[in-house]
Design a protein around this motif. Structure first.
Motif, PDB file in Angstrom:
ATOM      1  N   PHE A 175       2.544   8.110   2.466  1.00  0.00           N
ATOM      2  CA  PHE A 175       2.655   7.438   3.544  1.00  0.00           C
ATOM      3  C   PHE A 175       4.660   7.613   2.908  1.00  0.00           C
ATOM      4  O   PHE A 175       5.640   7.632   3.536  1.00  0.00           O
ATOM      5  CB  PHE A 175       2.837   6.433   3.600  1.00  0.00           C
ATOM      6  N   ALA A 176       4.704   7.299   2.175  1.00  0.00           N
ATOM      7  CA  ALA A 176       5.949   7.258   1.332  1.00  0.00           C
ATOM      8  C   ALA A 176       7.416   8.602   1.409  1.00  0.00           C
ATOM      9  O   ALA A 176       8.331   8.294   1.439  1.00  0.00           O
ATOM     10  CB  ALA A 176       6.361   6.458  -0.334  1.00  0.00           C
ATOM     11  N   LYS A 177       6.581   9.376   1.416  1.00  0.00           N
ATOM     12  CA  LYS A 177       7.138  10.693   1.578  1.00  0.00           C
ATOM     13  C   LYS A 177       7.742  11.275   2.779  1.00  0.00           C
ATOM     14  O   LYS A 177       8.273  12.276   2.815  1.00  0.00           O
ATOM     15  CB  LYS A 177       6.461  11.854   0.865  1.00  0.00           C
ATOM     16  N   LYS A 178       7.094  10.729   3.961  1.00  0.00           N
ATOM     17  CA  LYS A 178       8.063  10.998   4.983  1.00  0.00           C
ATOM     18  C   LYS A 178       8.476  10.566   5.333  1.00  0.00           C
ATOM     19  O   LYS A 178       9.311   9.256   5.124  1.00  0.00           O
ATOM     20  CB  LYS A 178       6.954  10.160   6.188  1.00  0.00           C
ATOM     21  N   PRO A 179       9.984  10.885   6.200  1.00  0.00           N
ATOM     22  CA  PRO A 179      10.710  10.331   6.805  1.00  0.00           C
ATOM     23  C   PRO A 179      10.773   9.271   7.748  1.00  0.00           C
ATOM     24  O   PRO A 179      10.124   9.162   8.192  1.00  0.00           O
ATOM     25  CB  PRO A 179      11.472  12.173   6.987  1.00  0.00           C
ATOM     26  N   ALA A 231       8.852   3.413  -0.489  1.00  0.00           N
ATOM     27  CA  ALA A 231       8.540   3.825  -1.421  1.00  0.00           C
ATOM     28  C   ALA A 231       8.477   3.323  -2.735  1.00  0.00           C
ATOM     29  O   ALA A 231       7.090   2.880  -4.359  1.00  0.00           O
ATOM     30  CB  ALA A 231       9.674   4.907  -2.052  1.00  0.00           C
ATOM     31  N   HIS A 232       9.043   2.280  -3.449  1.00  0.00           N
ATOM     32  CA  HIS A 232       8.976   0.892  -4.194  1.00  0.00           C
ATOM     33  C   HIS A 232       8.020   0.044  -4.769  1.00  0.00           C
ATOM     34  O   HIS A 232       7.422  -0.403  -5.398  1.00  0.00           O
ATOM     35  CB  HIS A 232      10.173  -0.042  -4.772  1.00  0.00           C
ATOM     36  N   ALA A 233       6.961   0.255  -3.359  1.00  0.00           N
ATOM     37  CA  ALA A 233       5.780  -0.775  -3.670  1.00  0.00           C
ATOM     38  C   ALA A 233       4.784  -0.181  -4.524  1.00  0.00           C
ATOM     39  O   ALA A 233       3.785  -0.431  -5.474  1.00  0.00           O
ATOM     40  CB  ALA A 233       5.482  -1.136  -2.069  1.00  0.00           C
ATOM     41  N   LEU A 234       4.942   1.117  -4.520  1.00  0.00           N
ATOM     42  CA  LEU A 234       3.699   2.041  -4.557  1.00  0.00           C
ATOM     43  C   LEU A 234       4.315   2.662  -6.261  1.00  0.00           C
ATOM     44  O   LEU A 234       3.540   2.840  -7.342  1.00  0.00           O
ATOM     45  CB  LEU A 234       2.699   2.986  -4.303  1.00  0.00           C
ATOM     46  N   GLY A 235       5.752   2.832  -6.238  1.00  0.00           N
ATOM     47  CA  GLY A 235       6.175   3.697  -7.064  1.00  0.00           C
ATOM     48  C   GLY A 235       6.736   3.418  -8.449  1.00  0.00           C
ATOM     49  O   GLY A 235       6.288   3.610  -9.375  1.00  0.00           O
ATOM     50  N   ASP A 270      -0.581   3.475   9.834  1.00  0.00           N
ATOM     51  CA  ASP A 270       1.073   4.669   9.457  1.00  0.00           C
ATOM     52  C   ASP A 270       1.139   3.627   7.628  1.00  0.00           C
ATOM     53  O   ASP A 270       2.232   4.596   7.333  1.00  0.00           O
ATOM     54  CB  ASP A 270       2.278   4.523  10.567  1.00  0.00           C
ATOM     55  N   GLY A 271      -0.194   3.431   6.862  1.00  0.00           N
ATOM     56  CA  GLY A 271       0.425   2.636   6.398  1.00  0.00           C
ATOM     57  C   GLY A 271       0.753   1.542   5.648  1.00  0.00           C
ATOM     58  O   GLY A 271       1.968   0.730   4.911  1.00  0.00           O
ATOM     59  N   ASP A 272       1.582   0.894   7.067  1.00  0.00           N
ATOM     60  CA  ASP A 272       2.771   0.388   6.952  1.00  0.00           C
ATOM     61  C   ASP A 272       2.394  -1.453   6.869  1.00  0.00           C
ATOM     62  O   ASP A 272       2.699  -2.092   6.862  1.00  0.00           O
ATOM     63  CB  ASP A 272       3.692  -0.268   7.879  1.00  0.00           C
ATOM     64  N   GLY A 273       0.658  -1.272   6.667  1.00  0.00           N
ATOM     65  CA  GLY A 273       0.328  -2.853   6.698  1.00  0.00           C
ATOM     66  C   GLY A 273       0.468  -3.542   7.315  1.00  0.00           C
ATOM     67  O   GLY A 273       0.140  -4.974   7.463  1.00  0.00           O
ATOM     68  N   SER A 298      -5.564 -13.676   3.280  1.00  0.00           N
ATOM     69  CA  SER A 298      -5.526 -14.147   2.568  1.00  0.00           C
ATOM     70  C   SER A 298      -3.198 -14.141   2.139  1.00  0.00           C
ATOM     71  O   SER A 298      -2.448 -14.587   1.484  1.00  0.00           O
ATOM     72  CB  SER A 298      -6.064 -14.921   0.829  1.00  0.00           C
ATOM     73  N   VAL A 299      -3.717 -12.401   2.004  1.00  0.00           N
ATOM     74  CA  VAL A 299      -2.278 -11.376   1.284  1.00  0.00           C
ATOM     75  C   VAL A 299      -2.506 -10.443   2.296  1.00  0.00           C
ATOM     76  O   VAL A 299      -2.662  -9.651   2.696  1.00  0.00           O
ATOM     77  CB  VAL A 299      -2.919 -10.935   0.082  1.00  0.00           C
ATOM     78  N   ALA A 300      -0.768 -10.438   2.728  1.00  0.00           N
ATOM     79  CA  ALA A 300      -0.626  -9.071   3.561  1.00  0.00           C
ATOM     80  C   ALA A 300      -0.435  -8.058   3.021  1.00  0.00           C
ATOM     81  O   ALA A 300       0.438  -7.914   1.528  1.00  0.00           O
ATOM     82  CB  ALA A 300       0.652  -9.680   4.368  1.00  0.00           C
ATOM     83  N   PRO A 301      -1.049  -7.232   4.199  1.00  0.00           N
ATOM     84  CA  PRO A 301      -1.019  -5.053   2.897  1.00  0.00           C
ATOM     85  C   PRO A 301       0.951  -5.211   2.725  1.00  0.00           C
ATOM     86  O   PRO A 301       1.024  -5.345   3.257  1.00  0.00           O
ATOM     87  CB  PRO A 301      -1.408  -4.732   3.910  1.00  0.00           C
ATOM     88  N   ALA A 302       0.553  -4.404   1.615  1.00  0.00           N
ATOM     89  CA  ALA A 302       2.196  -4.227   1.415  1.00  0.00           C
ATOM     90  C   ALA A 302       2.398  -2.804   2.552  1.00  0.00           C
ATOM     91  O   ALA A 302       1.536  -2.221   2.426  1.00  0.00           O
ATOM     92  CB  ALA A 302       2.392  -3.327   0.337  1.00  0.00           C
ATOM     93  N   ASP A 303       3.455  -2.298   2.212  1.00  0.00           N
ATOM     94  CA  ASP A 303       4.044  -1.360   3.349  1.00  0.00           C
ATOM     95  C   ASP A 303       4.404  -0.284   2.430  1.00  0.00           C
ATOM     96  O   ASP A 303       4.407   0.097   1.656  1.00  0.00           O
ATOM     97  CB  ASP A 303       5.211  -1.812   4.483  1.00  0.00           C
ATOM     98  N   PHE A 304       3.182   0.900   2.304  1.00  0.00           N
ATOM     99  CA  PHE A 304       3.288   1.972   1.605  1.00  0.00           C
ATOM    100  C   PHE A 304       4.372   2.607   2.044  1.00  0.00           C
ATOM    101  O   PHE A 304       4.748   3.820   1.624  1.00  0.00           O
ATOM    102  CB  PHE A 304       1.652   2.582   1.717  1.00  0.00           C
ATOM    103  N   GLY A 305       5.191   2.711   2.763  1.00  0.00           N
ATOM    104  CA  GLY A 305       5.801   3.518   3.522  1.00  0.00           C
ATOM    105  C   GLY A 305       7.496   3.189   2.348  1.00  0.00           C
ATOM    106  O   GLY A 305       8.013   4.308   3.292  1.00  0.00           O
TER     107      GLY A 305
END
Ligand code: HEC
Length: 150
Positions: A146-150, A102-106, A81-84, A93-100
């Motif tokens: 992923f960020a656009k999904k409700p 919006a601010h992570a990619l925005g 679900d792109g949640d990392g 070594s670095v946790a993937p960001a949650d693409f859901g």
């Protein structure tokens, strides 16, 4: 009164440490200079990439193609679900960001995301040779979806 022997020793000791000092400075300059040059070229590439426009429209076909690529190359770390929370995420070594979120990619342009997918972003590998430019641009749209999904 110092004997001639004693007079000779300090200068030779000093020139030895001067030589060591010169070597130390030389290595510091080479390493520091190299690091600065490396990060500078890295940054100028990134700055240039920032302005790139995605040349491919985010059509439904493009996104479903990107989903196939995502599942093959990205999901193991970034999660279905792109949640990392992919199965490999905990060992990175670095946790993937949650693409859901919006601010992570925005905050980043399409060009920057494309650049990261292309060049890698430690511990994420580079995908320059794995996929075509078009496939990587479609992935930019896909991870944003992923960020656009409700
Ligand atoms: C080995 C695990 C791994 C794989 C495989 C991987 N990534 Fe990443 N990715 C990461 C990590 C860790 C980061 C840095 C943390 C983060 O998500 O911001 C990252 C960062 C990113 C970012 C920047 C996110 C941001 O907020 O700055 C994007 C976009 C991205 N990955 C997309 C992808 C895509 C698309 C693929 C598949 C082609 C992929 N990644 C494959 C681990 C991975």
């Amino acid at each position: 009164m110092a004997s001639p022997k004693n007079l000779q020793h300090p200068p030779s000791g000093r020139s030895k440490s001067t030589l060591l000092g010169i070597f130390a400075v030389f290595f510091i300059v080479v390493i520091a200079g190299g690091t600065v040059l490396y990060s500078f070229s890295d940054w100028s590439d990134r700055a240039r990439a920032k302005k790139l426009q995605n040349p491919f429209p985010a059509t439904p076909e493009a996104l479903s193609g990107a989903q196939v690529d995502y599942r093959a190359h990205c999901q193991s770390c970034h999660g279905v679900d792109g949640d990392g929370k992919g199965e490999r995420a905990e060992r990175l070594s670095v946790a993937p960001a949650d693409f859901g979120e919006a601010h992570a990619l925005g905050l980043q342009t399409d060009g920057e995301l494309f650049w990261m997918i292309t060049e890698g972003h430690k511990p994420m590998p580079a995908f320059r040779g794995t996929m075509t430019d078009e496939q990587r641009w479609h992935l930019v749209d896909y991870v944003r979806s992923f960020a656009k999904k409700p």
